[in-house]
Design a protein around this motif. Structure first.
Motif, PDB file in Angstrom:
ATOM      1  N   ARG A  95       0.949  -1.198  -0.054  1.00  0.00           N
ATOM      2  CA  ARG A  95      -0.456   0.366   0.243  1.00  0.00           C
ATOM      3  C   ARG A  95       0.620   1.153  -0.174  1.00  0.00           C
ATOM      4  NH1 ARG A  95      -3.855  -1.228   3.200  1.00  0.00           N
ATOM      5  NH2 ARG A  95      -5.590  -1.287   2.059  1.00  0.00           N
ATOM      6  N   ARG A  96       1.814   1.176   0.742  1.00  0.00           N
ATOM      7  CA  ARG A  96       3.360   3.064   0.623  1.00  0.00           C
ATOM      8  C   ARG A  96       3.176   2.380  -0.639  1.00  0.00           C
ATOM      9  NH1 ARG A  96       4.033   0.298   5.769  1.00  0.00           N
ATOM     10  NH2 ARG A  96       5.713  -0.754   4.850  1.00  0.00           N
ATOM     11  N   GLN A  97       3.519   1.724  -1.263  1.00  0.00           N
ATOM     12  CA  GLN A  97       4.446   1.605  -2.614  1.00  0.00           C
ATOM     13  C   GLN A  97       3.340   1.948  -3.651  1.00  0.00           C
ATOM     14  OE1 GLN A  97       8.206  -1.466  -0.934  1.00  0.00           O
ATOM     15  NE2 GLN A  97       6.649  -2.750  -3.148  1.00  0.00           N
ATOM     16  N   SER A  98       2.208   0.952  -3.508  1.00  0.00           N
ATOM     17  CA  SER A  98       1.708   1.741  -4.369  1.00  0.00           C
ATOM     18  C   SER A  98       1.543   3.216  -4.375  1.00  0.00           C
ATOM     19  CB  SER A  98       0.038   1.190  -3.975  1.00  0.00           C
ATOM     20  OG  SER A  98      -0.340   1.317  -3.360  1.00  0.00           O
ATOM     21  N   GLU A  99       1.186   3.843  -2.842  1.00  0.00           N
ATOM     22  CA  GLU A  99       0.564   5.563  -2.698  1.00  0.00           C
ATOM     23  C   GLU A  99       1.998   6.030  -3.425  1.00  0.00           C
ATOM     24  OE1 GLU A  99      -0.385   5.972   1.192  1.00  0.00           O
ATOM     25  OE2 GLU A  99      -2.071   4.855   1.402  1.00  0.00           O
ATOM     26  N   GLU A 100       3.048   5.610  -3.206  1.00  0.00           N
ATOM     27  CA  GLU A 100       4.561   5.995  -4.275  1.00  0.00           C
ATOM     28  C   GLU A 100       4.919   6.448  -4.880  1.00  0.00           C
ATOM     29  OE1 GLU A 100       7.658   4.151  -2.070  1.00  0.00           O
ATOM     30  OE2 GLU A 100       7.462   5.319   0.315  1.00  0.00           O
ATOM     31  N   ARG A 101       4.198   4.862  -5.691  1.00  0.00           N
ATOM     32  CA  ARG A 101       3.847   5.684  -7.243  1.00  0.00           C
ATOM     33  C   ARG A 101       3.038   5.574  -7.617  1.00  0.00           C
ATOM     34  NH1 ARG A 101       8.635   5.144  -8.116  1.00  0.00           N
ATOM     35  NH2 ARG A 101       9.953   2.618  -6.466  1.00  0.00           N
ATOM     36  N   GLY A 102       1.896   6.048  -7.501  1.00  0.00           N
ATOM     37  CA  GLY A 102       0.647   7.023  -7.799  1.00  0.00           C
ATOM     38  C   GLY A 102      -0.101   5.893  -8.491  1.00  0.00           C
ATOM     39  N   HIS A 103       0.258   4.452  -8.245  1.00  0.00           N
ATOM     40  CA  HIS A 103      -0.428   3.521  -8.806  1.00  0.00           C
ATOM     41  C   HIS A 103      -1.566   3.374  -7.936  1.00  0.00           C
ATOM     42  CE1 HIS A 103       2.880   1.215  -9.131  1.00  0.00           C
ATOM     43  NE2 HIS A 103       2.285   0.392  -8.212  1.00  0.00           N
ATOM     44  N   SER A 104      -2.836   1.715  -7.996  1.00  0.00           N
ATOM     45  CA  SER A 104      -2.955   0.855  -7.213  1.00  0.00           C
ATOM     46  C   SER A 104      -2.531  -0.028  -6.349  1.00  0.00           C
ATOM     47  CB  SER A 104      -4.653   0.991  -8.481  1.00  0.00           C
ATOM     48  OG  SER A 104      -3.708  -0.586  -9.175  1.00  0.00           O
ATOM     49  N   LEU A 105      -3.654  -0.522  -5.237  1.00  0.00           N
ATOM     50  CA  LEU A 105      -2.734  -1.599  -4.674  1.00  0.00           C
ATOM     51  C   LEU A 105      -2.609  -2.476  -5.519  1.00  0.00           C
ATOM     52  CD1 LEU A 105      -2.203  -2.760  -1.923  1.00  0.00           C
ATOM     53  CD2 LEU A 105      -4.271  -2.661  -1.312  1.00  0.00           C
ATOM     54  N   ALA A 106      -3.846  -2.763  -6.610  1.00  0.00           N
ATOM     55  CA  ALA A 106      -4.253  -3.839  -7.101  1.00  0.00           C
ATOM     56  C   ALA A 106      -3.211  -3.936  -7.472  1.00  0.00           C
ATOM     57  CB  ALA A 106      -5.346  -4.252  -7.628  1.00  0.00           C
ATOM     58  N   THR A 107      -2.114  -2.971  -8.387  1.00  0.00           N
ATOM     59  CA  THR A 107      -1.429  -3.193  -9.560  1.00  0.00           C
ATOM     60  C   THR A 107      -0.051  -2.673  -8.541  1.00  0.00           C
ATOM     61  OG1 THR A 107      -2.509  -1.678 -10.974  1.00  0.00           O
ATOM     62  CG2 THR A 107       0.517  -1.358 -11.092  1.00  0.00           C
ATOM     63  N   GLU A 108      -0.047  -3.004  -7.566  1.00  0.00           N
ATOM     64  CA  GLU A 108       1.119  -2.993  -6.828  1.00  0.00           C
ATOM     65  C   GLU A 108       1.284  -4.927  -6.240  1.00  0.00           C
ATOM     66  OE1 GLU A 108       5.095  -2.667  -5.171  1.00  0.00           O
ATOM     67  OE2 GLU A 108       4.038  -1.095  -6.556  1.00  0.00           O
ATOM     68  N   ILE A 109       0.044  -5.005  -6.227  1.00  0.00           N
ATOM     69  CA  ILE A 109       0.380  -6.415  -5.710  1.00  0.00           C
ATOM     70  C   ILE A 109       0.740  -7.620  -6.624  1.00  0.00           C
ATOM     71  CG2 ILE A 109      -1.006  -8.435  -4.605  1.00  0.00           C
ATOM     72  CD1 ILE A 109      -2.617  -6.275  -2.766  1.00  0.00           C
ATOM     73  N   LYS A 110       0.379  -6.939  -7.692  1.00  0.00           N
ATOM     74  CA  LYS A 110       0.122  -7.326  -9.001  1.00  0.00           C
ATOM     75  C   LYS A 110       1.899  -7.669  -9.509  1.00  0.00           C
ATOM     76  CE  LYS A 110      -3.935  -7.799 -11.113  1.00  0.00           C
ATOM     77  NZ  LYS A 110      -4.595  -6.789 -12.013  1.00  0.00           N
ATOM     78  N   VAL A 111       2.425  -6.078  -9.431  1.00  0.00           N
ATOM     79  CA  VAL A 111       4.055  -6.341  -9.385  1.00  0.00           C
ATOM     80  C   VAL A 111       4.823  -6.892  -8.273  1.00  0.00           C
ATOM     81  CG1 VAL A 111       6.026  -4.410  -8.616  1.00  0.00           C
ATOM     82  CG2 VAL A 111       4.104  -4.158 -10.680  1.00  0.00           C
ATOM     83  N   LEU A 112       4.486  -7.141  -7.388  1.00  0.00           N
ATOM     84  CA  LEU A 112       5.334  -7.943  -5.915  1.00  0.00           C
ATOM     85  C   LEU A 112       4.850  -8.857  -6.755  1.00  0.00           C
ATOM     86  CD1 LEU A 112       4.003  -6.175  -2.921  1.00  0.00           C
ATOM     87  CD2 LEU A 112       6.265  -6.284  -4.110  1.00  0.00           C
ATOM     88  N   ALA A 113       3.562  -9.941  -6.845  1.00  0.00           N
ATOM     89  CA  ALA A 113       3.826 -11.586  -7.432  1.00  0.00           C
ATOM     90  C   ALA A 113       4.664 -11.919  -8.418  1.00  0.00           C
ATOM     91  CB  ALA A 113       1.780 -11.706  -7.643  1.00  0.00           C
TER      92      ALA A 113
END
Length: 182
Positions: free
Chosen positions: A110-128
């Motif tokens: 969630r913190r990383q998604s806010e820093e990057r300006g995209h959704s939490l779902a997108t960040e979880i997909k990047v991490l996956a």
């Protein structure tokens, strides 16, 4: 398989107050961009990403808290800090091949998604995706850029923004090898 840590707060304290409805009270809700995606959405992405990585076998993904991932990181890697994603490859013999498990901290995502300006779902997909590459045998800490190049290609294929390796390179903590396409 997607698993949700029971200690995970699906509606974190970063709430937005909505105006009161006529004759009612104000509502509090998590912004859509920061909601945890549902298991069906994540499972569909996991299948697509796993196919793109060419990783066979079952993968389980645990969406968890910073506290729990810190505990796992300390227990399995000897690092007493929270992290965004951990990969646990396995070679368990049996009728159904198990590729391994991933643990993703939703708090960190969630913190990383806010820093990057995209959704939490997108960040979880990047991490996956990053975790799946580790399960497939890639290791950016010891290779000569193979994982970075593979992650970059797969992110484009899966329509995802910058990956973890690229981010660390942009912040100056690591360098991409020549020929990495950057």
């Amino acid at each position: 398989m997607i698993l949700f840590d029971p200690d995970l707060d699906p509606d974190p304290t970063s709430h937005v107050r909505l105006p009161a409805r006529p004759g009612g009270s104000a509502q509090t809700t998590t912004p859509r961009k920061q909601r945890i995606p549902n298991a069906r959405t994540l499972a569909r992405f996991l299948r697509e990403a796993q196919s793109a990585v060419k990783l066979r076998g079952q993968v389980s993904v645990l969406l968890t808290t910073d506290t729990a991932i810190r505990r796992l990181n300390r227990q399995f890697r000897g690092k007493n800090k929270a992290t965004d994603v951990l990969s646990f490859p396995t070679d368990v013999p049996g009728p159904e091949k198990i590729a391994g498990d991933l643990a993703i901290s939703v708090n960190t995502a969630r913190r990383q998604s806010e820093e990057r300006g995209h959704s939490l779902a997108t960040e979880i997909k990047v991490l996956a995706l990053h975790g799946l590459l580790h399960l497939a045998g890639y290791d950016h800490e010891s290779d000569s850029g193979q994982m970075a190049r593979r992650e970059q290609k797969l992110r484009a294929l899966l329509r995802l923004p910058h990956g973890l390796i690229e981010r660390s390179n942009q912040s100056g903590t690591a360098k991409l090898p020549r020929g990495s396409g950057r």
